[in-house]
Design a protein around this motif. Structure first.
Motif, PDB file in Angstrom:
ATOM      1  N   HIS A  73       0.817  -1.199   0.000  1.00 42.68           N
ATOM      2  CA  HIS A  73       0.000   0.000   0.000  1.00 42.68           C
ATOM      3  C   HIS A  73       0.855   1.256   0.000  1.00 42.68           C
ATOM      4  O   HIS A  73       1.996   1.238   0.452  1.00 42.68           O
ATOM      5  CB  HIS A  73      -0.916   0.011   1.222  1.00 42.68           C
ATOM      6  N   PRO A  74       0.314   2.347  -0.509  1.00 38.36           N
ATOM      7  CA  PRO A  74       1.064   3.602  -0.510  1.00 38.36           C
ATOM      8  C   PRO A  74       1.061   4.267   0.861  1.00 38.36           C
ATOM      9  O   PRO A  74       0.117   4.125   1.627  1.00 38.36           O
ATOM     10  CB  PRO A  74       0.300   4.463  -1.532  1.00 38.36           C
ATOM     11  N   GLU A  75       2.141   4.953   1.150  1.00 36.70           N
ATOM     12  CA  GLU A  75       2.220   5.758   2.366  1.00 36.70           C
ATOM     13  C   GLU A  75       2.320   7.220   1.956  1.00 36.70           C
ATOM     14  O   GLU A  75       3.005   7.565   1.002  1.00 36.70           O
ATOM     15  CB  GLU A  75       3.443   5.373   3.205  1.00 36.70           C
ATOM     16  N   PHE A  76       1.641   8.071   2.708  1.00 35.70           N
ATOM     17  CA  PHE A  76       1.630   9.499   2.396  1.00 35.70           C
ATOM     18  C   PHE A  76       2.134  10.298   3.588  1.00 35.70           C
ATOM     19  O   PHE A  76       2.092   9.834   4.731  1.00 35.70           O
ATOM     20  CB  PHE A  76       0.207   9.955   2.034  1.00 35.70           C
ATOM     21  N   ARG A  77       2.607  11.484   3.287  1.00 39.27           N
ATOM     22  CA  ARG A  77       3.002  12.422   4.339  1.00 39.27           C
ATOM     23  C   ARG A  77       2.471  13.799   3.998  1.00 39.27           C
ATOM     24  O   ARG A  77       2.194  14.107   2.829  1.00 39.27           O
ATOM     25  CB  ARG A  77       4.522  12.464   4.492  1.00 39.27           C
ATOM     26  N   TYR A  78       2.357  14.611   5.023  1.00 39.96           N
ATOM     27  CA  TYR A  78       1.894  15.991   4.840  1.00 39.96           C
ATOM     28  C   TYR A  78       2.880  16.746   3.964  1.00 39.96           C
ATOM     29  O   TYR A  78       4.091  16.668   4.153  1.00 39.96           O
ATOM     30  CB  TYR A  78       1.766  16.657   6.217  1.00 39.96           C
ATOM     31  N   LYS A  79       2.372  17.473   2.975  1.00 42.20           N
ATOM     32  CA  LYS A  79       3.228  18.250   2.073  1.00 42.20           C
ATOM     33  C   LYS A  79       3.130  19.746   2.359  1.00 42.20           C
ATOM     34  O   LYS A  79       4.109  20.393   2.663  1.00 42.20           O
ATOM     35  CB  LYS A  79       2.842  17.965   0.616  1.00 42.20           C
ATOM     36  N   THR A  80       1.925  20.285   2.257  1.00 43.94           N
ATOM     37  CA  THR A  80       1.728  21.711   2.539  1.00 43.94           C
ATOM     38  C   THR A  80       0.243  21.989   2.656  1.00 43.94           C
ATOM     39  O   THR A  80      -0.589  21.124   2.374  1.00 43.94           O
ATOM     40  CB  THR A  80       2.338  22.585   1.420  1.00 43.94           C
ATOM     41  N   GLU A  81      -0.099  23.169   3.066  1.00 46.43           N
ATOM     42  CA  GLU A  81      -1.493  23.604   3.090  1.00 46.43           C
ATOM     43  C   GLU A  81      -1.541  25.094   2.788  1.00 46.43           C
ATOM     44  O   GLU A  81      -0.557  25.820   2.965  1.00 46.43           O
ATOM     45  CB  GLU A  81      -2.155  23.306   4.435  1.00 46.43           C
ATOM     46  N   PHE A  82      -2.691  25.536   2.309  1.00 47.48           N
ATOM     47  CA  PHE A  82      -2.857  26.958   2.013  1.00 47.48           C
ATOM     48  C   PHE A  82      -4.330  27.329   2.154  1.00 47.48           C
ATOM     49  O   PHE A  82      -5.204  26.466   2.071  1.00 47.48           O
ATOM     50  CB  PHE A  82      -2.331  27.305   0.613  1.00 47.48           C
TER      51      PHE A  82
ATOM     52  N   HIS B  76      -7.769   5.261  -4.692  1.00 51.77           N
ATOM     53  CA  HIS B  76      -6.505   5.465  -5.396  1.00 51.77           C
ATOM     54  C   HIS B  76      -6.662   5.012  -6.854  1.00 51.77           C
ATOM     55  O   HIS B  76      -7.279   3.979  -7.117  1.00 51.77           O
ATOM     56  CB  HIS B  76      -5.403   4.666  -4.704  1.00 51.77           C
ATOM     57  N   PRO B  77      -6.150   5.773  -7.821  1.00 50.80           N
ATOM     58  CA  PRO B  77      -6.416   5.459  -9.229  1.00 50.80           C
ATOM     59  C   PRO B  77      -5.803   4.156  -9.738  1.00 50.80           C
ATOM     60  O   PRO B  77      -6.272   3.610 -10.727  1.00 50.80           O
ATOM     61  CB  PRO B  77      -5.831   6.664  -9.978  1.00 50.80           C
ATOM     62  N   THR B  78      -4.759   3.635  -9.084  1.00 53.32           N
ATOM     63  CA  THR B  78      -4.091   2.438  -9.600  1.00 53.32           C
ATOM     64  C   THR B  78      -3.990   1.305  -8.598  1.00 53.32           C
ATOM     65  O   THR B  78      -3.611   0.194  -8.966  1.00 53.32           O
ATOM     66  CB  THR B  78      -2.667   2.784 -10.084  1.00 53.32           C
ATOM     67  N   GLU B  79      -4.308   1.539  -7.331  1.00 52.41           N
ATOM     68  CA  GLU B  79      -4.147   0.513  -6.308  1.00 52.41           C
ATOM     69  C   GLU B  79      -5.400   0.423  -5.447  1.00 52.41           C
ATOM     70  O   GLU B  79      -6.236   1.326  -5.439  1.00 52.41           O
ATOM     71  CB  GLU B  79      -2.926   0.828  -5.428  1.00 52.41           C
ATOM     72  N   ASN B  80      -5.505  -0.672  -4.714  1.00 52.31           N
ATOM     73  CA  ASN B  80      -6.631  -0.849  -3.800  1.00 52.31           C
ATOM     74  C   ASN B  80      -6.326  -0.127  -2.490  1.00 52.31           C
ATOM     75  O   ASN B  80      -5.911  -0.721  -1.497  1.00 52.31           O
ATOM     76  CB  ASN B  80      -6.908  -2.343  -3.564  1.00 52.31           C
ATOM     77  N   SER B  81      -6.501   1.163  -2.532  1.00 50.83           N
ATOM     78  CA  SER B  81      -6.286   2.025  -1.384  1.00 50.83           C
ATOM     79  C   SER B  81      -7.376   3.083  -1.367  1.00 50.83           C
ATOM     80  O   SER B  81      -7.691   3.669  -2.408  1.00 50.83           O
ATOM     81  CB  SER B  81      -4.907   2.682  -1.461  1.00 50.83           C
ATOM     82  N   VAL B  82      -7.967   3.313  -0.207  1.00 53.44           N
ATOM     83  CA  VAL B  82      -9.086   4.240  -0.084  1.00 53.44           C
ATOM     84  C   VAL B  82      -8.754   5.288   0.981  1.00 53.44           C
ATOM     85  O   VAL B  82      -8.247   4.955   2.054  1.00 53.44           O
ATOM     86  CB  VAL B  82     -10.387   3.504   0.294  1.00 53.44           C
ATOM     87  N   ALA B  83      -9.030   6.547   0.664  1.00 52.13           N
ATOM     88  CA  ALA B  83      -8.910   7.644   1.625  1.00 52.13           C
ATOM     89  C   ALA B  83     -10.311   8.147   1.932  1.00 52.13           C
ATOM     90  O   ALA B  83     -11.104   8.367   1.016  1.00 52.13           O
ATOM     91  CB  ALA B  83      -8.058   8.772   1.059  1.00 52.13           C
ATOM     92  N   CYS B  84     -10.626   8.304   3.197  1.00 45.91           N
ATOM     93  CA  CYS B  84     -11.962   8.777   3.561  1.00 45.91           C
ATOM     94  C   CYS B  84     -11.873   9.707   4.762  1.00 45.91           C
ATOM     95  O   CYS B  84     -10.933   9.652   5.551  1.00 45.91           O
ATOM     96  CB  CYS B  84     -12.913   7.617   3.830  1.00 45.91           C
ATOM     97  N   ALA B  85     -12.874  10.560   4.879  1.00 50.90           N
ATOM     98  CA  ALA B  85     -12.880  11.595   5.917  1.00 50.90           C
ATOM     99  C   ALA B  85     -13.950  11.308   6.949  1.00 50.90           C
ATOM    100  O   ALA B  85     -15.105  11.084   6.610  1.00 50.90           O
ATOM    101  CB  ALA B  85     -13.126  12.961   5.287  1.00 50.90           C
ATOM    102  N   ALA B  86     -13.546  11.304   8.204  1.00 52.09           N
ATOM    103  CA  ALA B  86     -14.467  11.207   9.326  1.00 52.09           C
ATOM    104  C   ALA B  86     -14.259  12.458  10.169  1.00 52.09           C
ATOM    105  O   ALA B  86     -13.260  12.578  10.880  1.00 52.09           O
ATOM    106  CB  ALA B  86     -14.204   9.953  10.152  1.00 52.09           C
ATOM    107  N   ALA B  87     -15.164  13.418  10.031  1.00 53.32           N
ATOM    108  CA  ALA B  87     -15.040  14.723  10.694  1.00 53.32           C
ATOM    109  C   ALA B  87     -13.735  15.389  10.251  1.00 53.32           C
ATOM    110  O   ALA B  87     -13.528  15.634   9.066  1.00 53.32           O
ATOM    111  CB  ALA B  87     -15.129  14.582  12.203  1.00 53.32           C
ATOM    112  N   ASN B  88     -12.804  15.650  11.187  1.00 51.77           N
ATOM    113  CA  ASN B  88     -11.555  16.333  10.833  1.00 51.77           C
ATOM    114  C   ASN B  88     -10.412  15.360  10.577  1.00 51.77           C
ATOM    115  O   ASN B  88      -9.273  15.781  10.366  1.00 51.77           O
ATOM    116  CB  ASN B  88     -11.151  17.291  11.951  1.00 51.77           C
ATOM    117  N   SER B  89     -10.686  14.061  10.580  1.00 50.72           N
ATOM    118  CA  SER B  89      -9.629  13.060  10.423  1.00 50.72           C
ATOM    119  C   SER B  89      -9.658  12.451   9.031  1.00 50.72           C
ATOM    120  O   SER B  89     -10.726  12.181   8.478  1.00 50.72           O
ATOM    121  CB  SER B  89      -9.794  11.947  11.466  1.00 50.72           C
TER     122      SER B  89
END
Length: 510
Positions: A89-98, A491-504
């Protein structure tokens, strides 16, 4: 109806059921922590490569994450030790915010315009920079995000004896000792004063400034602002496959924009009647075809999807295809139209299918077959006996999103109690998995055929003052109307899902 009719041509046999695991969480709440309204996530989107993920929140902020797992950083000892984990699975890290949007006030209409981000869409990258569109209710913005090397002067052109710190001139807190008339307080010449003159004998020493490049900093710049084109709240934006145009949709209109032109758009769909009292349905979502830049689809509050072709006419008053499910005789009730309203539509990657989400179900449509959906998936059928309570506390108007896997073999959508469901749509698949947005998603996982859950005789009783008690569904899983998982992305190429629960932001992989 199961998904057996939804042909996806992904191999000879059906894929096995996926085993989902927790991957990462960003912004998880501590026990008893109260979530601020502005921190609640309101939009999620992977870019086309899947190496970047963007989220928007109700405070108008856009947060970017980048992929950092062994796929990009292979060879390290840590990655080799965790090879099995890293490859899966892919791992992500915080990059930036604006800050993308600020709250505004429309003085002509006396309306407050929230800063909440409704949608985010990635555009084609160029020259190492990332581009994306973000929108609130009224204004769309085009952002460029790139790394910039910050240059800094480390030595100033002054005599070291007259400098302190990083080349700054000596100064005094007493006004009487300030530099004036080209002299320092000690009587020596001030070579940097406006009344400049060479000192007697010339410069004893000349120090040239040295410029050094510090570490790169990520900078987000707003390139264009697209505004004054919608009288109603924008619910959708979608990029065309040509990379040059995009659409924006509100309740009654769909507008076509060129990315390079911000002061004008072209109205391609207008469902506003001459007399607003004759209004029977509104536009709820719109999406460009992923391959053909002349084809797009939009859904309505009556549960229909219209496919239009921009080559047929400039103003697409008539659709090329209409997808809607015939109403079963004798099934009509007060809630029929409300729960039939489609909250989200998505094209499959190849453009062959359209996935739609209404309040109770997911439906998969073949664009070549307009007689009805090829598959229907019950998301939370156990709530049907309590539609009256859901109406009283406005939960029935919640707008859940949906998504498809990159290979088109599975679909997913959210529900209450921070649950989301994954269904298999490949031939012969009866997979239906329920997961919870938590670090232990398996504790609520249920492997059942994709058929309606049995109804309960007792479901959550909605208290009028707004506090709902937890209940349980047909599988014995508790649920709570106050927590809901509205936004998710695959995720467009892998079986990975990102979802939002409130602020998480929760990430899962299989």
């Amino acid at each position: 109806m199961n998904g057996g009719d939804a042909a996806t041509s992904q191999g000879s046999g059906p894929p096995p059921p996926l085993e989902w695991r927790f991957s990462q969480v960003f912004g998880e709440r501590t026990a008893g922590e109260e979530v601020q309204e502005v921190d609640i996530i309101s939009a999620i989107e992977f870019n086309k490569s899947g190496d970047h993920l963007a989220t928007g929140d109700r405070g108008g902020r856009v947060v970017l994450f980048e992929r950092t797992d062994a796929k990009d950083h292979g060879g390290s000892r840590r990655d080799l030790e965790r090879a099995d984990y890293a490859v899966k699975h892919p791992e992500f890290r915080y990059k930036t915010e604006f800050q993308s949007h600020e709250p505004e006030f429309d003085y002509l209409k006396s309306l407050e315009i929230e800063e909440k981000i409704n949608k985010i869409r990635w555009c084609q990258p160029a020259n190492g920079a990332l581009f994306l569109l973000s929108t609130n209710d009224k204004t769309i913005k085009f952002w460029k995000v790139q790394e910039k090397k910050i240059k800094k002067v480390c030595d100033m052109n002054v005599d070291p004896s007259k400098a302190v710190g990083n080349g700054c001139l000596t100064s005094s807190s007493s006004p009487s000792q300030s530099v004036a008339n080209g002299l320092y307080a000690d009587g020596t010449h001030n070579y940097l004063s406006n009344d400049f003159s060479f000192p007697p004998g010339g410069f004893p020493s000349l120090h040239l400034p040295v410029v050094t490049s510090q570490e790169a900093s990520i900078v987000a710049r707003c390139r264009r602002v697209y505004t004054h084109a919608h009288d109603y709240h924008i619910n959708s934006i979608s990029n065309s496959s040509d990379g040059e145009t995009f659409i924006s949709a509100d309740d009654l209109r769909v507008n076509l924009w060129n990315l390079g032109i911000s002061n004008q758009s072209f109205n391609i769909v207008d469902v506003k009647p001459a007399n607003m009292e004759d209004l029977t349905e509104v536009i709820t979502s719109a999406e460009f075809h992923p391959i053909h830049c002349n084809v797009l689809a939009y859904s309505s509050s009556k549960g229909s999807i219209r496919l239009i072709d921009l080559r047929q006419s400039a103003l697409c008053d008539t659709h090329s295809k209409l997808f809607e499910e015939p109403e079963a005789p004798g099934s009509r009730s007060f809630f029929t139209e409300i729960i039939a309203s489609i909250s989200d539509i998505k094209f499959s990657k190849d453009g062959r299918y359209i996935l739609s989400r209404d309040y109770m179900t997911l439906k998969l449509w073949d664009i070549n077959m307009d007689s009805g959906p090829v598959a229907t998936y019950q998301v939370h059928e156990h709530l049907r006996p309590k539609l009256c309570d859901l109406y009283e506390n406005d939960s029935i108007f919640d707008k859940f999103e949906c998504c498809l896997s990159g290979d088109g073999s599975r679909v997913a959508t959210g529900s209450y109690s921070n649950l989301f469901r994954v269904f298999g749509v490949a031939p012969g698949i009866t997979e239906a998995t329920t997961l919870e947005a938590s670090k232990n998603p398996m504790r609520r996982q249920v492997q059942t055929p994709s058929r309606p859950s049995r109804s309960l005789s007792s479901i959550t009783r909605v208290v009028r003052r707004g506090s709902e008690s937890p209940g349980s569904d047909g599988n014995g899983n508790s649920f709570d109307f106050t927590t809901k998982l509205l936004h998710l992305a695959w995720h467009p190429t892998e079986n990975s899902v990102a979802c939002a629960a409130a602020n998480s932001l929760y990430m899962y992989y299989a």
